[in-house]
Design a protein around this motif. Structure first.
Motif, PDB file in Angstrom:
ATOM      1  N   ASP A  77      21.234  53.414   3.127  1.00  0.00           N
ATOM      2  CA  ASP A  77      20.071  52.874   4.232  1.00  0.00           C
ATOM      3  C   ASP A  77      19.441  54.058   4.465  1.00  0.00           C
ATOM      4  N   THR A  78      17.884  54.037   4.417  1.00  0.00           N
ATOM      5  CA  THR A  78      17.244  55.375   4.851  1.00  0.00           C
ATOM      6  C   THR A  78      16.018  54.790   5.688  1.00  0.00           C
ATOM      7  N   GLN A  79      15.689  56.011   6.393  1.00  0.00           N
ATOM      8  CA  GLN A  79      14.336  55.700   7.248  1.00  0.00           C
ATOM      9  C   GLN A  79      13.612  56.923   7.161  1.00  0.00           C
ATOM     10  N   LEU A  80      12.230  56.863   7.118  1.00  0.00           N
ATOM     11  CA  LEU A  80      11.298  57.819   7.301  1.00  0.00           C
ATOM     12  C   LEU A  80      10.200  57.488   8.735  1.00  0.00           C
ATOM     13  N   THR A  81      10.349  58.464   9.487  1.00  0.00           N
ATOM     14  CA  THR A  81       9.475  58.060  10.764  1.00  0.00           C
ATOM     15  C   THR A  81       8.109  58.837  10.473  1.00  0.00           C
ATOM     16  N   ARG A  82       6.997  57.913  11.139  1.00  0.00           N
ATOM     17  CA  ARG A  82       5.754  58.799  11.109  1.00  0.00           C
ATOM     18  C   ARG A  82       5.677  59.943  11.537  1.00  0.00           C
ATOM     19  N   HIS A 138       7.328  45.795   1.634  1.00  0.00           N
ATOM     20  CA  HIS A 138       7.556  44.149   2.166  1.00  0.00           C
ATOM     21  C   HIS A 138       8.477  44.035   3.502  1.00  0.00           C
ATOM     22  N   ARG A 139       8.494  43.261   4.061  1.00  0.00           N
ATOM     23  CA  ARG A 139       8.727  43.119   5.494  1.00  0.00           C
ATOM     24  C   ARG A 139      10.433  43.171   5.350  1.00  0.00           C
ATOM     25  N   GLY A 140      11.174  43.783   6.181  1.00  0.00           N
ATOM     26  CA  GLY A 140      12.500  43.747   6.126  1.00  0.00           C
ATOM     27  C   GLY A 140      12.913  43.297   7.812  1.00  0.00           C
ATOM     28  N   ALA A 141      14.298  43.450   7.943  1.00  0.00           N
ATOM     29  CA  ALA A 141      14.847  42.954   9.123  1.00  0.00           C
ATOM     30  C   ALA A 141      14.532  43.828  10.110  1.00  0.00           C
ATOM     31  N   GLU A 142      14.387  45.340   9.967  1.00  0.00           N
ATOM     32  CA  GLU A 142      14.328  46.222  10.946  1.00  0.00           C
ATOM     33  C   GLU A 142      12.776  46.855  10.955  1.00  0.00           C
ATOM     34  N   GLY A 143      11.898  46.225  10.072  1.00  0.00           N
ATOM     35  CA  GLY A 143      10.698  46.781   9.782  1.00  0.00           C
ATOM     36  C   GLY A 143      10.194  47.051   8.416  1.00  0.00           C
ATOM     37  N   PRO A 144       8.953  47.462   8.173  1.00  0.00           N
ATOM     38  CA  PRO A 144       8.581  47.624   6.787  1.00  0.00           C
ATOM     39  C   PRO A 144       9.286  48.567   5.624  1.00  0.00           C
ATOM     40  N   VAL A 145       9.456  47.830   4.734  1.00  0.00           N
ATOM     41  CA  VAL A 145      10.462  48.702   3.798  1.00  0.00           C
ATOM     42  C   VAL A 145       9.565  48.951   2.329  1.00  0.00           C
ATOM     43  N   ILE A 146       9.821  50.450   1.944  1.00  0.00           N
ATOM     44  CA  ILE A 146       9.202  50.548   0.467  1.00  0.00           C
ATOM     45  C   ILE A 146      10.324  50.334  -0.451  1.00  0.00           C
ATOM     46  N   GLY A 147       9.682  49.833  -1.624  1.00  0.00           N
ATOM     47  CA  GLY A 147      10.474  50.116  -2.587  1.00  0.00           C
ATOM     48  C   GLY A 147       9.687  50.381  -4.006  1.00  0.00           C
ATOM     49  N   VAL A 162      -0.699  44.830   5.127  1.00  0.00           N
ATOM     50  CA  VAL A 162      -0.037  46.377   4.764  1.00  0.00           C
ATOM     51  C   VAL A 162       1.218  46.341   4.411  1.00  0.00           C
ATOM     52  N   GLU A 163       1.990  45.613   5.113  1.00  0.00           N
ATOM     53  CA  GLU A 163       3.598  45.342   5.114  1.00  0.00           C
ATOM     54  C   GLU A 163       4.068  44.859   3.835  1.00  0.00           C
ATOM     55  N   GLU A 164       2.902  44.132   3.066  1.00  0.00           N
ATOM     56  CA  GLU A 164       3.266  43.322   1.886  1.00  0.00           C
ATOM     57  C   GLU A 164       2.199  43.745   0.570  1.00  0.00           C
ATOM     58  N   THR A 165       1.825  45.066   0.830  1.00  0.00           N
ATOM     59  CA  THR A 165       0.871  45.389  -0.305  1.00  0.00           C
ATOM     60  C   THR A 165       1.807  46.226  -1.349  1.00  0.00           C
ATOM     61  N   CYS A 166       1.355  45.907  -2.530  1.00  0.00           N
ATOM     62  CA  CYS A 166       1.882  46.547  -3.710  1.00  0.00           C
ATOM     63  C   CYS A 166       0.860  47.322  -4.553  1.00  0.00           C
ATOM     64  N   PHE A 167       1.509  48.365  -5.280  1.00  0.00           N
ATOM     65  CA  PHE A 167       0.559  49.018  -6.282  1.00  0.00           C
ATOM     66  C   PHE A 167       1.113  49.428  -7.596  1.00  0.00           C
ATOM     67  N   SER A 223      -1.375  51.376   8.770  1.00  0.00           N
ATOM     68  CA  SER A 223      -0.423  50.608   9.768  1.00  0.00           C
ATOM     69  C   SER A 223      -0.290  51.552  11.091  1.00  0.00           C
ATOM     70  N   ARG A 224       0.382  50.627  11.839  1.00  0.00           N
ATOM     71  CA  ARG A 224       0.742  51.227  13.098  1.00  0.00           C
ATOM     72  C   ARG A 224       2.165  51.344  13.227  1.00  0.00           C
ATOM     73  N   ALA A 225       2.908  51.263  12.148  1.00  0.00           N
ATOM     74  CA  ALA A 225       4.397  51.430  12.084  1.00  0.00           C
ATOM     75  C   ALA A 225       4.832  52.699  12.268  1.00  0.00           C
TER      76      ALA A 225
END
Length: 178
Positions: free
Chosen positions: A165-170, A82-91, A61-66, A119-121
């Motif tokens: 740097d940004t973050q979105l929580t579940r 993609h996987r980042g240092a802190e967790g999954p990253v969206i681009g 899931v953390e490496e899936t692209c559309f 995912s469980r992120a």
């Protein structure tokens, strides 16, 4: 297997070999590539083909692209994780002819819905270069919050660039008004 996600105006699907020409055409535009960390400029057809060879159907899931595919135009952009240092990253990126139509907000929203279901992120990370107000507006609209500033290498600019740097929580995503 990567699912096909449907929105009101287009589909998000796995990138495929026929996407090489539009990928190269849209990313060989400095106005697009210069907003992205991991895309060189100039961007050639061979770059698109090499990247497409990495897009396997059973990636985590953390490496899936559309690919963003509009009915009348075909592949016009991309949303991926993609996987980042802190967790999954969206681009994400969108070909310049399609800017200003709400396409990216719709695409990123659909991809985030899928991501948090698949995912469980507990959080998703992203960010923008300090000059990319349009992308920052998309993230703000979708509930991302600024977590700090850093410097990130932009391949197209061949330079370290200030990055918001940004973050979105579940929790934030699930609680938003739809």
């Amino acid at each position: 297997m990567i699912p096909v996600l449907r929105t009101a105006r287009f589909i998000l699907r796995q990138p495929q070999s026929g996407d090489d020409e539009p990928i190269a055409r849209y990313l060989n535009d400095f106005e697009v590539a210069g907003n992205l960390a991991r895309v060189p400029f100039p961007y050639r057809l061979s770059d698109a083909r090499a990247w497409l060879r990495t897009r396997l159907p059973n990636l985590p899931v953390e490496e899936t692209c559309f690919a963003i595919a509009l009915p009348e135009a075909g592949m016009v952009g991309h949303v991926g994780f993609h996987r980042g240092a802190e967790g999954p990253v969206i681009g994400y990126w969108l070909g310049r002819p399609f800017w200003g139509q709400g396409i990216m907000t719709e695409a990123v929203s659909a991809a985030i819905d899928w991501f948090f279901e698949a995912s469980r992120a507990e959080a998703l990370y992203s960010g923008v270069f300090h000059f990319n107000a349009a992308s920052f507006a998309i993230q703000s609209k979708l509930g991302f919050v600024e977590t700090g500033r850093s410097h990130l290498l932009c391949l197209a600019r061949d330079a370290e660039v200030e990055h918001i740097d940004t973050q979105l929580t579940r929790t934030t995503w699930k609680a938003r008004d739809r």
